[in-house]
Design a protein around this motif. Structure first.
Motif, PDB file in Angstrom:
ATOM      1  N   VAL A  23       0.852  -1.199   0.000  1.00 14.07           N
ATOM      2  CA  VAL A  23       0.000   0.000   0.000  1.00 14.07           C
ATOM      3  C   VAL A  23       0.889   1.251   0.000  1.00 14.07           C
ATOM      4  CG1 VAL A  23      -1.737   1.318   1.288  1.00 14.07           C
ATOM      5  CG2 VAL A  23      -1.968  -1.163   1.076  1.00 14.07           C
ATOM      6  N   GLU A  24       1.917   1.233   0.835  1.00 10.55           N
ATOM      7  CA  GLU A  24       2.839   2.392   0.896  1.00 10.55           C
ATOM      8  C   GLU A  24       3.485   2.676  -0.460  1.00 10.55           C
ATOM      9  OE1 GLU A  24       4.152   1.431   5.411  1.00 10.55           O
ATOM     10  OE2 GLU A  24       5.747   1.430   3.916  1.00 10.55           O
ATOM     11  N   GLN A  25       3.788   1.605  -1.189  1.00  7.06           N
ATOM     12  CA  GLN A  25       4.448   1.750  -2.499  1.00  7.06           C
ATOM     13  C   GLN A  25       3.469   2.134  -3.611  1.00  7.06           C
ATOM     14  OE1 GLN A  25       7.893   1.353  -2.920  1.00  7.06           O
ATOM     15  NE2 GLN A  25       7.744   1.274  -0.694  1.00  7.06           N
ATOM     16  N   GLY A  32      -7.322  -3.851  -0.763  1.00  2.61           N
ATOM     17  CA  GLY A  32      -6.571  -5.108  -0.762  1.00  2.61           C
ATOM     18  C   GLY A  32      -6.293  -5.606   0.653  1.00  2.61           C
ATOM     19  N   LEU A  33      -6.186  -4.668   1.591  1.00  2.00           N
ATOM     20  CA  LEU A  33      -5.957  -5.065   2.993  1.00  2.00           C
ATOM     21  C   LEU A  33      -7.200  -5.768   3.542  1.00  2.00           C
ATOM     22  CD1 LEU A  33      -4.226  -1.809   4.330  1.00  2.00           C
ATOM     23  CD2 LEU A  33      -3.132  -3.912   3.532  1.00  2.00           C
ATOM     24  N   GLY A  37      -7.869  -9.664   4.812  1.00  2.00           N
ATOM     25  CA  GLY A  37      -8.503 -10.077   6.072  1.00  2.00           C
ATOM     26  C   GLY A  37      -9.477 -11.223   5.852  1.00  2.00           C
ATOM     27  N   ARG A  38     -10.207 -11.133   4.754  1.00  3.47           N
ATOM     28  CA  ARG A  38     -11.144 -12.224   4.431  1.00  3.47           C
ATOM     29  C   ARG A  38     -10.370 -13.528   4.189  1.00  3.47           C
ATOM     30  NH1 ARG A  38     -15.963 -11.500   0.212  1.00  3.47           N
ATOM     31  NH2 ARG A  38     -14.447 -10.144  -0.782  1.00  3.47           N
ATOM     32  N   GLY A  39      -9.312 -13.414   3.421  1.00  2.00           N
ATOM     33  CA  GLY A  39      -8.513 -14.610   3.137  1.00  2.00           C
ATOM     34  C   GLY A  39      -7.900 -15.192   4.399  1.00  2.00           C
ATOM     35  N   GLU A  40      -7.408 -14.313   5.254  1.00  2.00           N
ATOM     36  CA  GLU A  40      -6.754 -14.734   6.494  1.00  2.00           C
ATOM     37  C   GLU A  40      -7.715 -15.538   7.384  1.00  2.00           C
ATOM     38  OE1 GLU A  40      -5.563 -11.670   9.355  1.00  2.00           O
ATOM     39  OE2 GLU A  40      -3.511 -12.076   8.732  1.00  2.00           O
ATOM     40  N   ALA A  41      -8.966 -15.100   7.418  1.00  2.00           N
ATOM     41  CA  ALA A  41      -9.965 -15.801   8.240  1.00  2.00           C
ATOM     42  C   ALA A  41     -10.157 -17.235   7.727  1.00  2.00           C
ATOM     43  CB  ALA A  41     -11.290 -15.040   8.216  1.00  2.00           C
ATOM     44  N   PHE A  42     -10.220 -17.367   6.405  1.00  2.00           N
ATOM     45  CA  PHE A  42     -10.358 -18.721   5.842  1.00  2.00           C
ATOM     46  C   PHE A  42      -9.097 -19.542   6.088  1.00  2.00           C
ATOM     47  CE2 PHE A  42     -13.902 -16.836   3.534  1.00  2.00           C
ATOM     48  CZ  PHE A  42     -14.833 -17.856   3.611  1.00  2.00           C
ATOM     49  N   LEU A  73      -0.694 -15.321 -16.749  1.00  2.00           N
ATOM     50  CA  LEU A  73      -0.887 -15.193 -15.302  1.00  2.00           C
ATOM     51  C   LEU A  73      -1.333 -13.758 -15.030  1.00  2.00           C
ATOM     52  CD1 LEU A  73       2.511 -16.842 -14.157  1.00  2.00           C
ATOM     53  CD2 LEU A  73       0.439 -18.000 -14.973  1.00  2.00           C
ATOM     54  N   SER A  74      -2.494 -13.591 -14.421  1.00  2.00           N
ATOM     55  CA  SER A  74      -3.025 -12.263 -14.142  1.00  2.00           C
ATOM     56  C   SER A  74      -2.545 -11.815 -12.754  1.00  2.00           C
ATOM     57  CB  SER A  74      -4.563 -12.341 -14.180  1.00  2.00           C
ATOM     58  OG  SER A  74      -5.132 -11.087 -13.965  1.00  2.00           O
ATOM     59  N   VAL A  75      -2.060 -10.596 -12.687  1.00  2.00           N
ATOM     60  CA  VAL A  75      -1.507 -10.095 -11.414  1.00  2.00           C
ATOM     61  C   VAL A  75      -2.284  -8.866 -10.965  1.00  2.00           C
ATOM     62  CG1 VAL A  75       0.531  -8.954 -10.429  1.00  2.00           C
ATOM     63  CG2 VAL A  75       0.807 -11.051 -11.730  1.00  2.00           C
ATOM     64  N   ASN A  76      -2.706  -8.863  -9.693  1.00  2.00           N
ATOM     65  CA  ASN A  76      -3.343  -7.671  -9.123  1.00  2.00           C
ATOM     66  C   ASN A  76      -2.432  -7.104  -8.023  1.00  2.00           C
ATOM     67  OD1 ASN A  76      -3.769  -9.252  -6.824  1.00  2.00           O
ATOM     68  ND2 ASN A  76      -5.935  -9.600  -7.245  1.00  2.00           N
ATOM     69  N   GLY A  77      -2.957  -6.117  -7.295  1.00  2.00           N
ATOM     70  CA  GLY A  77      -2.118  -5.427  -6.313  1.00  2.00           C
ATOM     71  C   GLY A  77      -1.685  -6.296  -5.143  1.00  2.00           C
ATOM     72  N   ASN A  78      -2.538  -7.218  -4.719  1.00  2.00           N
ATOM     73  CA  ASN A  78      -2.165  -8.107  -3.608  1.00  2.00           C
ATOM     74  C   ASN A  78      -1.125  -9.126  -4.061  1.00  2.00           C
ATOM     75  OD1 ASN A  78      -4.627  -6.847  -2.725  1.00  2.00           O
ATOM     76  ND2 ASN A  78      -4.744  -8.411  -1.116  1.00  2.00           N
ATOM     77  N   THR A  79      -1.362  -9.691  -5.229  1.00  2.00           N
ATOM     78  CA  THR A  79      -0.448 -10.704  -5.763  1.00  2.00           C
ATOM     79  C   THR A  79       0.943 -10.106  -5.981  1.00  2.00           C
ATOM     80  OG1 THR A  79      -2.340 -11.744  -6.827  1.00  2.00           O
ATOM     81  CG2 THR A  79      -0.186 -12.375  -7.648  1.00  2.00           C
ATOM     82  N   ALA A  80       0.981  -8.887  -6.530  1.00  2.00           N
ATOM     83  CA  ALA A  80       2.276  -8.245  -6.799  1.00  2.00           C
ATOM     84  C   ALA A  80       3.042  -8.032  -5.498  1.00  2.00           C
ATOM     85  CB  ALA A  80       2.068  -6.920  -7.521  1.00  2.00           C
ATOM     86  N   ALA A  81       2.344  -7.572  -4.459  1.00  2.00           N
ATOM     87  CA  ALA A  81       3.039  -7.293  -3.192  1.00  2.00           C
ATOM     88  C   ALA A  81       3.498  -8.584  -2.518  1.00  2.00           C
ATOM     89  CB  ALA A  81       2.129  -6.506  -2.258  1.00  2.00           C
ATOM     90  N   LEU A  82       2.693  -9.629  -2.622  1.00  2.00           N
ATOM     91  CA  LEU A  82       2.994 -10.855  -1.858  1.00  2.00           C
ATOM     92  C   LEU A  82       3.945 -11.812  -2.570  1.00  2.00           C
ATOM     93  CD1 LEU A  82      -0.477 -11.802  -0.304  1.00  2.00           C
ATOM     94  CD2 LEU A  82       1.488 -10.763   0.836  1.00  2.00           C
ATOM     95  N   VAL A  83       3.755 -11.996  -3.871  1.00  2.00           N
ATOM     96  CA  VAL A  83       4.480 -13.093  -4.536  1.00  2.00           C
ATOM     97  C   VAL A  83       5.028 -12.708  -5.919  1.00  2.00           C
ATOM     98  CG1 VAL A  83       3.362 -15.045  -3.326  1.00  2.00           C
ATOM     99  CG2 VAL A  83       2.229 -14.027  -5.295  1.00  2.00           C
TER     100      VAL A  83
END
Ligand code: PTJ
Length: 252
Positions: A23-25, A32-33, A37-42, A73-83
């Protein structure tokens, strides 16, 4: 923040920090945050581990990617930051292109993600940069039946791909892509999301765990025969895999 490696939730804390950095970058959207959170719960309900049903889906995903003529391979903001690094390594392993495709679209964020991916690709392998499809002066195609800006795709990317990996999204795109004849692979911790239900192959796992296994599996299966790959996808049953994931969650 320095994360104590002995903290029982160290892995989870590291992922949070990585997304906050995104997010900072200007790579990850603030939404995305919340999506995380939704993913983390699962993930919590899944015991934060890769289950055998995810391994099955990963094998089918790799077989589809090897059988594809034009995998993307489709990349979004979460995917780019994480992997980012692992997406690039996977693209190399399966000979795929990488397209940045955003839900909360802005030209500025696309540019930032593209710049970041190019930097990472260069650090991994200079030829890897060619895997990242450029948005600069690129021909685009607007796909039907997608309400969000994810409908705007690159002609040389998702628009003409036969197999598309669309990780981390809960939306109408997977169904729409299938309707125009594409094979859709997703990685989604929520086996009940619209994307998870519509995809051809649903990897119910955290993207941070699934990507290294996808790469290892590609290494393992790359010397397999065409018949072996066909055999894997013929015997794969996505509904069974999704049902197994739901069963594990219900048992908690
Ligand atoms: O960068 P953008 O603009 O393209 O936006 C990306 C997000 C993720 C914000 C956007 O696609 C969105 O709003 O997604 P949803 O609808 O919240 O869906 C995200 C899905 O990914 C949910 O089903 C989550 O359970 C799942 N998810 C979240 N984090 C992970 C995950 N699945 C696997 N690994 C994760 N780390």
């Amino acid at each position: 923040m320095t994360i104590d490696p002995t903290h029982p939730r160290a892995a989870s804390l590291r992922i949070r920090e990585q997304l906050a950095w995104g997010v900072e970058q200007g790579i990850t959207s603030t939404a995305g945050l919340i999506a995380h959170g939704r993913g983390e719960a699962f993930d919590y309900l899944l015991g934060e581990k890769t289950h055998p049903f995810a391994h099955q889906a990963i094998e089918a995903a790799v077989a589809h990617l090897f059988l594809a003529k034009h995998p993307v391979l489709s990349v979004n903001g979460n995917t780019a930051a994480l992997v980012a690094d692992d997406m690039i390594r996977l693209a190399i392993a399966v000979n795929a292109g990488i397209e940045i495709n955003l839900f909360h679209h802005s030209a500025q964020r696309v540019e930032k993600i593209e710049h970041y991916l190019r930097q990472r690709a260069e650090a991994i392998d200079p030829v890897a940069e060619t895997r990242i499809l450029s948005h600069l002066n690129a021909k685009t195609v607007t796909l039907p039946h997608i309400a969000s800006n994810r409908k705007i795709t690159l002609h040389d990317g998702i628009a003409t791909a036969d197999v598309v990996l669309v990780p981390l999204e809960d939306g109408d795109r997977a169904q729409a892509l299938k309707e125009i004849g594409k094979t859709v692979i997703t990685i989604d911790l929520n086996p009940l999301s619209r994307t998870a239900r519509a995809a051809t192959v649903t990897i119910v796992d955290n993207i941070t765990r699934a990507l290294p296994i996808l790469i290892q599996t590609a290494e393992r299966l790359k010397e397999a025969s065409y018949e072996d790959w066909v055999n894997i996808i013929t015997h794969y049953k996505n509904e069974k895999v999704r049902t197994m994931a739901i069963k594990i969650i219900r048992q908690q």
